[in-house]
Write an enzyme that holds these catalytic residues in place. Structure first.
Site, PDB file in Angstrom:
ATOM      1  N   PRO A  10      15.084  -1.140 -43.475  1.00  0.00           N
ATOM      2  CG  PRO A  10      15.475  -1.203 -45.753  1.00  0.00           C
ATOM      3  CD  PRO A  10      14.374  -1.303 -44.756  1.00  0.00           C
ATOM      4  CG  ASN A  11      20.470   0.558 -44.554  1.00  0.00           C
ATOM      5  OD1 ASN A  11      21.419  -0.206 -44.396  1.00  0.00           O
ATOM      6  ND2 ASN A  11      19.840   0.677 -45.701  1.00  0.00           N
ATOM      7  NE  ARG A  18      20.998   4.986 -43.326  1.00  0.00           N
ATOM      8  CZ  ARG A  18      19.700   4.996 -43.580  1.00  0.00           C
ATOM      9  NH1 ARG A  18      18.814   4.957 -42.605  1.00  0.00           N
ATOM     10  NH2 ARG A  18      19.276   5.019 -44.809  1.00  0.00           N
ATOM     11  CE1 TYR A  23      17.410   9.210 -42.874  1.00  0.00           C
ATOM     12  CE2 TYR A  23      19.685   8.607 -43.325  1.00  0.00           C
ATOM     13  CZ  TYR A  23      18.375   8.750 -43.746  1.00  0.00           C
ATOM     14  OH  TYR A  23      18.034   8.438 -45.039  1.00  0.00           O
ATOM     15  CG  ASN A  74      11.326   5.223 -41.245  1.00  0.00           C
ATOM     16  OD1 ASN A  74      11.339   5.073 -42.471  1.00  0.00           O
ATOM     17  ND2 ASN A  74      12.171   6.008 -40.596  1.00  0.00           N
ATOM     18  CB  ALA A  77      15.605   2.020 -49.010  1.00  0.00           C
ATOM     19  CD  GLU A  98       4.913   6.893 -45.976  1.00  0.00           C
ATOM     20  OE1 GLU A  98       3.717   6.876 -46.392  1.00  0.00           O
ATOM     21  OE2 GLU A  98       5.881   7.116 -46.714  1.00  0.00           O
ATOM     22  CG  HIS A 100       9.657   8.927 -44.510  1.00  0.00           C
ATOM     23  ND1 HIS A 100      10.216   7.700 -44.807  1.00  0.00           N
ATOM     24  CD2 HIS A 100       8.427   8.940 -45.071  1.00  0.00           C
ATOM     25  CE1 HIS A 100       9.360   7.017 -45.534  1.00  0.00           C
ATOM     26  NE2 HIS A 100       8.261   7.741 -45.706  1.00  0.00           N
ATOM     27  NE  ARG A 107      17.652  12.463 -47.910  1.00  0.00           N
ATOM     28  CZ  ARG A 107      17.893  11.269 -47.339  1.00  0.00           C
ATOM     29  NH1 ARG A 107      17.015  10.756 -46.475  1.00  0.00           N
ATOM     30  NH2 ARG A 107      18.999  10.621 -47.624  1.00  0.00           N
TER      31      ARG A 107
HETATM   32  C1  DQA Z   1      13.944   7.425 -44.411  1.00  0.00           C
HETATM   33  C2  DQA Z   1      14.015   8.071 -45.792  1.00  0.00           C
HETATM   34  C3  DQA Z   1      14.275   7.025 -46.865  1.00  0.00           C
HETATM   35  O1  DQA Z   1      14.311   7.637 -48.160  1.00  0.00           O
HETATM   36  C4  DQA Z   1      15.611   6.355 -46.621  1.00  0.00           C
HETATM   37  O2  DQA Z   1      15.835   5.334 -47.574  1.00  0.00           O
HETATM   38  C5  DQA Z   1      15.754   5.852 -45.222  1.00  0.00           C
HETATM   39  C6  DQA Z   1      15.171   6.585 -44.108  1.00  0.00           C
HETATM   40  C7  DQA Z   1      13.815   8.462 -43.280  1.00  0.00           C
HETATM   41  O3  DQA Z   1      13.485   8.065 -42.160  1.00  0.00           O
HETATM   42  O4  DQA Z   1      14.064   9.656 -43.496  1.00  0.00           O
HETATM   43  O5  DQA Z   1      16.443   4.856 -45.002  1.00  0.00           O
HETATM   44  O6  DQA Z   1      12.780   6.584 -44.367  1.00  0.00           O
END
Ligand code: DQA
Length: 145
Positions: A10-11, A18, A23, A74, A77, A98, A100, A107
């Site tokens: 998501p997002n 964003r 990011y 990835n 959340a 995985e 990020h 964080r």
């Molecule tokens: C994320 C880190 C997550 O905590 C966050 O909710 C994201 C992006 C990252 O790529 O740094 O949406 O996965």
């Protein structure tokens, strides 16, 4: 050769817009293009997907079960909340990495725990979008045996 599935939660469709201070300014389409180019250099292809819905991501992992050589994910959340995504990954036999973009350990504390890490063969965090390329190189070397 089966494609490497690159799955985004998501997002991440808003990547580049964003919170760019966290990011970066690259869009998800930019990341997909860079991954496709590198995958071709490594002799692979990719199937790159994004969804804002947990069940849709579970179904993408099922699709990788049928057709994928490995998964780079990835989960955004859902990393920190989703037993369903962990269970789906546990039903996949190939390598899982995985990724990020941000360093989740630098964080908020709720980002420090990952369900997905219980299955992932490797975790890359804090390398920006380059993390996807590092994951591709690693998964290619795992697949090469
Ligand atoms: C994320 C880190 C997550 O905590 C966050 O909710 C994201 C992006 C990252 O790529 O740094 O949406 O996965």
């Amino acid at each position: 050769m089966r494609p490497i599935f690159i799955l985004n939660g998501p997002n991440l469709n808003l990547l580049g817009l964003r919170q760019p201070e966290i990011y970066g300014r690259e869009t998800l389409a930019d990341v997909e293009a860079r991954c496709a180019t590198l995958a071709a250099e490594l002799g692979h292809s990719i199937d790159f997907r994004q969804s804002n819905h947990e069940g849709a991501i579970v179904e993408m992992i099922h699709a990788a079960r049928d057709a994928g050589a490995g998964i780079i994910i990835n989960p955004a959340a859902y990393t920190h909340t989703s037993v369903a995504i962990l269970d789906a990954l546990n039903a996949f036999d190939g390598p899982v990495i995985e990724v990020h973009i941000s360093n989740v350990h630098k964080r908020e504390s709720f980002r420090h725990h990952s369900y997905v890490s219980l299955r992932a063969d490797a975790v890359i965090a804090g390398c920006g979008t380059e993390g996807y390329l590092l994951a591709l190189r690693r998964i290619a070397s795992i697949l090469a045996g």
